[in-house]
Design a protein around this motif. Structure first.
Motif, PDB file in Angstrom:
ATOM      1  N   GLN A 253       0.824  -1.210   0.000  1.00 36.56           N
ATOM      2  CA  GLN A 253       0.000   0.000   0.000  1.00 36.56           C
ATOM      3  C   GLN A 253       0.862   1.265   0.000  1.00 36.56           C
ATOM      4  O   GLN A 253       0.549   2.244  -0.688  1.00 36.56           O
ATOM      5  CB  GLN A 253      -0.927  -0.009   1.218  1.00 36.56           C
ATOM      6  N   VAL A 254       1.946   1.248   0.770  1.00 38.62           N
ATOM      7  CA  VAL A 254       2.845   2.406   0.804  1.00 38.62           C
ATOM      8  C   VAL A 254       3.482   2.609  -0.557  1.00 38.62           C
ATOM      9  O   VAL A 254       3.563   3.736  -1.067  1.00 38.62           O
ATOM     10  CB  VAL A 254       3.932   2.218   1.888  1.00 38.62           C
ATOM     11  N   TYR A 255       3.928   1.508  -1.172  1.00 38.18           N
ATOM     12  CA  TYR A 255       4.560   1.617  -2.495  1.00 38.18           C
ATOM     13  C   TYR A 255       3.558   2.120  -3.536  1.00 38.18           C
ATOM     14  O   TYR A 255       3.890   2.942  -4.384  1.00 38.18           O
ATOM     15  CB  TYR A 255       5.120   0.259  -2.920  1.00 38.18           C
ATOM     16  N   HIS A 256       2.331   1.624  -3.453  1.00 34.10           N
ATOM     17  CA  HIS A 256       1.304   2.063  -4.408  1.00 34.10           C
ATOM     18  C   HIS A 256       1.053   3.561  -4.282  1.00 34.10           C
ATOM     19  O   HIS A 256       0.815   4.251  -5.274  1.00 34.10           O
ATOM     20  CB  HIS A 256       0.003   1.291  -4.173  1.00 34.10           C
ATOM     21  N   LYS A 257       1.132   4.079  -3.054  1.00 42.25           N
ATOM     22  CA  LYS A 257       0.876   5.507  -2.828  1.00 42.25           C
ATOM     23  C   LYS A 257       2.028   6.375  -3.316  1.00 42.25           C
ATOM     24  O   LYS A 257       1.825   7.403  -3.953  1.00 42.25           O
ATOM     25  CB  LYS A 257       0.630   5.760  -1.339  1.00 42.25           C
ATOM     26  N   GLN A 261       8.924   7.472  -5.833  1.00 41.67           N
ATOM     27  CA  GLN A 261       9.478   8.447  -4.882  1.00 41.67           C
ATOM     28  C   GLN A 261      10.163   7.757  -3.709  1.00 41.67           C
ATOM     29  O   GLN A 261      11.166   8.236  -3.193  1.00 41.67           O
ATOM     30  CB  GLN A 261       8.365   9.346  -4.341  1.00 41.67           C
ATOM     31  N   ILE A 262       9.607   6.629  -3.285  1.00 41.47           N
ATOM     32  CA  ILE A 262      10.162   5.948  -2.121  1.00 41.47           C
ATOM     33  C   ILE A 262      11.396   5.129  -2.487  1.00 41.47           C
ATOM     34  O   ILE A 262      12.127   4.671  -1.618  1.00 41.47           O
ATOM     35  CB  ILE A 262       9.083   5.063  -1.459  1.00 41.47           C
ATOM     36  N   LEU A 263      11.634   4.966  -3.790  1.00 41.93           N
ATOM     37  CA  LEU A 263      12.818   4.245  -4.262  1.00 41.93           C
ATOM     38  C   LEU A 263      13.842   5.198  -4.849  1.00 41.93           C
ATOM     39  O   LEU A 263      14.727   4.801  -5.590  1.00 41.93           O
ATOM     40  CB  LEU A 263      12.434   3.217  -5.336  1.00 41.93           C
ATOM     41  N   ALA A 349       7.645  -6.045  -6.524  1.00 45.70           N
ATOM     42  CA  ALA A 349       7.097  -7.348  -6.895  1.00 45.70           C
ATOM     43  C   ALA A 349       5.897  -7.701  -6.010  1.00 45.70           C
ATOM     44  O   ALA A 349       4.880  -8.196  -6.499  1.00 45.70           O
ATOM     45  CB  ALA A 349       8.176  -8.433  -6.768  1.00 45.70           C
ATOM     46  N   ILE A 350       6.006  -7.437  -4.715  1.00 46.65           N
ATOM     47  CA  ILE A 350       4.877  -7.681  -3.801  1.00 46.65           C
ATOM     48  C   ILE A 350       3.685  -6.841  -4.213  1.00 46.65           C
ATOM     49  O   ILE A 350       2.539  -7.317  -4.273  1.00 46.65           O
ATOM     50  CB  ILE A 350       5.285  -7.383  -2.343  1.00 46.65           C
ATOM     51  N   SER A 351       3.946  -5.554  -4.505  1.00 50.64           N
ATOM     52  CA  SER A 351       2.866  -4.658  -4.906  1.00 50.64           C
ATOM     53  C   SER A 351       2.227  -5.120  -6.215  1.00 50.64           C
ATOM     54  O   SER A 351       1.005  -5.073  -6.372  1.00 50.64           O
ATOM     55  CB  SER A 351       3.399  -3.225  -5.058  1.00 50.64           C
ATOM     56  N   MET A 354       0.005  -8.188  -5.553  1.00 53.41           N
ATOM     57  CA  MET A 354      -1.227  -7.828  -4.841  1.00 53.41           C
ATOM     58  C   MET A 354      -2.153  -6.963  -5.696  1.00 53.41           C
ATOM     59  O   MET A 354      -3.323  -6.786  -5.361  1.00 53.41           O
ATOM     60  CB  MET A 354      -0.878  -7.117  -3.535  1.00 53.41           C
ATOM     61  N   GLY A 355      -1.634  -6.430  -6.797  1.00 56.08           N
ATOM     62  CA  GLY A 355      -2.472  -5.653  -7.702  1.00 56.08           C
ATOM     63  C   GLY A 355      -3.011  -6.458  -8.862  1.00 56.08           C
ATOM     64  O   GLY A 355      -3.754  -5.935  -9.694  1.00 56.08           O
TER      65      GLY A 355
END
Length: 782
Positions: A253-257, A261-263, A349-351, A354-355
């Motif tokens: 969820q954090v990565y999707h948001k 930017q977080i990477l 990959a997790i994101s 899950m998507g």
């Protein structure tokens, strides 16, 4: 039951759930509009606002680490096919094609762009890709096979595999807040991704760079969880470390948001499910039914084991500026300035899993990921510490060499010089400096971290945007001059590796003269690039190859004695009034003049107050005075470009007239291409001789360091600064043992070693000779 009435007035639902949210959204929109107004002001100053917008947003995207080199071009047809830029990245794990389309919206007409317009523009980009795959576009460009458009169409058509295409829409308008175009997969397995960079997205990235909008993740408030953690012993003054566990769903969820930017500090972007590691992540999470091809390779079905993910996966590494713990101090509730520096593949990959459609999210509730967080206490050294953490955390996979080794002495010395050496105008007054970007994103980061808007403008005045260069650009300037254009044509990272090894092997250092001549090479490279661009000769294609070979030819034909010192000294010959308001690149001015333009205009902003009392901006064209034009035409650079215009057809013919079936790009990557050009040049006799007035009194030749000399320099480097200081004190306490000249030199050596400054071979050898002389005279080095 309510009776239906055609004539009953429609009761509109409120746009927002409550007034508080309404005010927040209005405030956010106002901030975007203010940013957009400043952005539009800057764009409207340009003769080509769309081109400037493309260049600007591509710079932000590259700053995120999303893309590398982008080739700017322009193509648009009446039947809905368009392209404004493209990029290609390929390795063993992933082949990516990036396609860019810019939609410049006149700020005088409207501020927003609709979802329908966005869909239409994306369709135009998709058609370019589809028609390239089918070969349709190759037929349209068959009479212009040397153009950038033919190159990308041919690249797409002839590629053995394309794992991913990314379509980027760039616009100065404001896109709908809820616009989200879903990615899809082609029948051949190629994944298609969509990205919109509008005024709001650009503002967000600008704010992140400037530090005004750091990523703050409130796990307790936003995700109803805390992260169990252990604080490591406080053994460093630079960082505080925590080991913790994060649920896979929360990480997704954090990565999707925040997405890329977080990477931002990570050195790689998501490689999809092409590499073995990412396939393993997918298989562990949801299992996998083997394809016919996999079965033939002996690969069977994989059963899902989400509960074993924590045991199988190495976890992720992250940095932060601050973390907040719960009352018991055993769980993290909030992270500020969160950056995942290793584990971007795991996170994405997790994101992605899950998507996926038809994936039962509830079955993935048992997925947990180990995470190490390094909280940076030493904020002043953030730009040095974080890349190191990223480097050492990523040693298991291939990364860009240019992202690392940033603390090599010659790079540090070049950076220091660029912060000290002023460019002087014709009156000898300082006007600006060049900015060497030793770490990726350093230039924008420093600009945006200024305390006020005024301070930010002063930063750009001191370090103009066209005087910023990074490590890969540096390697192009230098290696072209070093007569290795084949290396430059191999691309930024490959060329940088060769350049870096050469510089380190030679014990390179940047004194004042070496720095100024390096900048002169940069000026030469940029000016030739502008001459070959749309404001000059307008080469149909292979511009970057041509620039490298042209600089190499100038170096070769002048015996490396082109007057670089004069090129440095004559950077700013126009009057201060024109310099301060000139809104076009000075190299484009040179290009236009070389190609026959008699009058050069640029735009300035004037503010008028209307009858309604509102201030409005108008852009007025001004002409560069003839006096300034005359000064430009007297410079060494102008005369060099005149020579370049003469020799350009000769070089272009050599690079492009090759055997049928050969690839021009591949041909220019071979040293044989350069050797053949030198042979052809010698066969021309004196036809292309460089005018003697352009030759300096001294050449610019870097002396190769032999293995024996390097061994001596390494021997010197092994001696600690404190020993040199002790030797210097001993010499003063024992007058006569060393000469005054030797005493003074040893003092300088001690201070240079302490400050981390490298010495030349000659200086290192003399220092060691004095060292041995002191030991023979009775100095006890113990």
């Amino acid at each position: 039951m309510e009776e239906f009435d055609d004539f009953k007035s429609v009761v509109e639902e409120p746009a927002f759930v409550n007034e508080a949210i309404s005010r927040i959204m209005e405030k956010e929109l106002t901030a975007v509009e203010q940013f957009k107004e400043e952005l539009d002001d800057q764009l409207m100053m340009s003769d080509s606002p769309k081109d400037l917008l493309t260049e600007m947003i591509v710079g932000y995207i590259q700053g995120c680490g999303d893309v590398n080199q982008v080739n700017i071009c322009s193509y648009k047809t009446s039947n809905g096919v368009a392209l404004d830029g493209w990029g290609f990245n390929g390795d063993d794990e992933l082949t990516t094609i990036d396609l860019f389309l810019t939609v410049f919206v006149d700020p005088e007409t409207k501020k927003t762009i609709s979802a329908n317009d966005l869909d239409k523009q994306f369709n135009w980009l998709q058609r370019f890709y589809d028609q390239s795959v089918s070969g349709t576009l190759l037929g349209k460009f068959e009479n212009d096979t040397k153009s950038d458009l033919y190159q990308v169409a041919d690249l797409i058509h002839s590629a053995d595999k394309i794992d991913r295409i990314r379509l980027f829409l760039l616009t100065n308008a404001i896109a709908p807040a809820n616009y989200d175009k879903e990615n899809f997969e082609h029948a051949d397995g190629t994944v298609c991704e969509f990205y919109v960079w509008d005024a709001k997205r650009v503002m967000q990235q600008d704010n992140i760079i400037s530090g005004r909008n750091p990523i703050i993740v409130d796990f307790e408030g936003d995700y109803n969880c805390t992260l169990p953690c252990i604080k490591m012993p406080d053994v460093s003054e630079h960082v505080t470390c925590y080991l913790c566990i994060i649920p896979g769903m929360v990480l997704s969820q954090v990565y999707h948001k925040y997405h890329q930017q977080i990477l931002e500090m990570n050195v790689r972007t998501f490689l999809q499910f092409k590499g073995a590691s990412n396939k393993g992540i997918r298989n562990t999470l949801i299992g996998h039914k083997a394809t016919a091809v996999e079965i033939r390779r002996g690969i069977g079905d994989a059963q899902a084991e989400p509960d074993m993910f924590f045991a199988y996966n190495n976890g992720i590494s992250a940095t932060a500026s601050e973390v907040k713990l719960n009352e018991d101090g055993n769980a993290i509730t909030k992270i500020k300035s969160w950056q995942i520096v290793n584990g971007g593949q795991t996170t994405a990959a997790i994101s992605a899993v899950m998507g996926m459609k038809d994936v039962d999210i509830t079955k993935l509730a048992s997925v947990y990921v180990a995470m190490k967080i390094s909280v940076i206490k030493d904020k002043d050294n953030l730009s040095t510490i974080v890349p190191k953490i990223s480097r050492y955390a990523n040693t298991q996979s291939a990364v860009k060499k240019s992202d690392f080794n940033i603390n090599e002495q010659f790079l540090v010395e070049l950076e220091q010089r660029s912060r000290e050496e002023w460019v002087l105008n014709a009156s000898g007054k300082p006007v600006s400096k060049w900015f060497f970007e030793r770490t990726r994103g350093q230039y924008l980061d420093k600009a945006k971290r200024q305390n006020t808007t005024k301070a930010e403008k002063e930063f750009y005045a001191e370090y103009p945007k066209n005087q910023m260069f990074d490590k890969t650009s540096l390697s192009k300037f230098v290696m072209s001059w070093e007569q290795n254009p084949a290396s430059v044509c191999k691309g930024g990272e490959n060329n940088y590796t060769i350049f870096f090894d050469k510089m380190k092997r030679n014990g390179a250092r940047f004194d004042k003269t070496r720095y100024q001549r390096t900048i002169a090479k940069a000026i030469l490279f940029k000016a030739i690039d502008a001459l070959y661009g749309k404001d000059g000769i307008a080469l149909p294609g292979y511009k970057s190859n041509m620039v490298a070979y042209t600089v190499a030819l100038l170096s070769y034909n002048s015996g490396r004695a082109l007057n670089l010192d004069k090129i440095w000294a004559e950077q700013c010959v126009i009057s201060p009034a024109v310099y301060n308001e000139l809104s076009i690149d000075i190299y484009n001015v040179y290009a236009k003049l070389i190609c026959g333009a008699e009058h050069i205009t640029y735009k300035i902003k004037e503010v008028h107050v209307g009858a309604d009392g509102k201030r409005r901006n108008h852009y007025v064209a001004k002409e560069i005075p003839q006096e300034d034009i005359d000064h430009i035409k007297q410079t060494t650079l102008y005369k060099v470009l005149q020579y370049v215009k003469t020799v350009e057809p000769f070089i272009y013919s050599h690079l492009t007239k090759i055997n049928e079936g050969e690839n021009i790009n591949e041909w220019t990557k071979k040293t044989l291409c350069w050797d053949a050009l030198k042979t052809k040049l010698s066969n021309e006799g004196t036809k292309y001789n460089i005018p003697t007035e352009l030759i300096g009194s001294t050449g610019d030749v870097d002396v190769e360091i032999t293995e024996g000399q390097k061994k001596k320099m390494d021997e010197f480097a092994d001696i600690d600064a404190e020993l040199w200081f002790r030797l210097n004190r001993w010499s003063k306490d024992n007058p006569g043992e060393l000469t005054p000249k030797e005493q003074a030199f040893i003092g300088q050596v001690a201070f240079n070693v302490k400050r981390g400054r490298a010495l030349t071979y000659k200086q290192s050898k003399w220092a060691l000779d004095i060292y041995d002389k002191a030991v023979d005279a009775g100095w006890d080095e113990a």
